[in-house]
Design a protein around this motif. Sequence first.
Motif: not given
Length: 283
Positions: A35-36, A71, A38, A108-110, A13-15, A60-61
């Motif tokens: 995007v942070e 997603r 992972s 925020q999402t992932t 997952d990418h936050r 994406m969630s």
Amino acid sequence: MACSESAAAVLADHRAAVLSNERATDVLYVMQLQVEPSSGEQGGEGGLASSLAPGQFVHMSVPTLQSHILRRPFSVYATDPASGRIEVLYQVVGEGTAEMARWKPGQQTTMIGPIGHGWTVPEGVSRALLVGGGVGAAPLFMLCEQLVARGVHVDVVLGAATKDALVCRSRYEAACGCAPTCSTDDGTFGREGFCTPLVEEAIANSIEEGRPYDYGAVCGPEPLMRIASRAMTAAGIRCQVSMERRMACGVGACLSCVVDTVSGKRRACVDGPVFDATEVVWR
């Protein structure tokens, strides 16, 4: 590509955080996300933004919609590897995207990604024709930038319902140095009607000029892709298409996104979404 190999490539997952969520029309939005990296990524400036190739997508969630756990797949419109930012152009078509349209900066999402096989440009290409219909213009933009960087002459044909829905037009003009040829269903910009006649005219003009296209890429409604790709193939142009399908898992396990090809059923998420146009069995 085996299912296990595909899944292994995208499980992390990418936050991400929404930076902007701009409304272009009643149903079209452009969202920019930070995007942070992972936990599985080792260094690599830009993280996901650096690893996304033209034509790939993210899953994406929608964490603010508790009733929907699946997603949503979104093609990536643009990336900025230096900052780790990505952009998606999306259309509100159901509860999930309607909820996303309400997101504010900071939400925020992932997401998982990059997923799928993108555009594959043959060596030696000198002139390319890109055709985008509606939101199908977005998955072609990074390809356009890549081709221009390689010194390829790029012509772009865009079609949309109205002038306002030609969301990508100005960025294509900036990337190519010339304006795309456009059509709108209601005649508010460019040629009135569908963009398929513009594709046929572009092909004919390139042949008449003695500089025929040697690569084409199409994304949009399936009838557009069928007609445009057949016109290119008939002219001897190698053409690829990006097939949009509903995707539940995004990693090739659920088989909800199959595409009929001459080699049998293929999964749009991991075998595509980009396919050679001659492989697709058109409906």
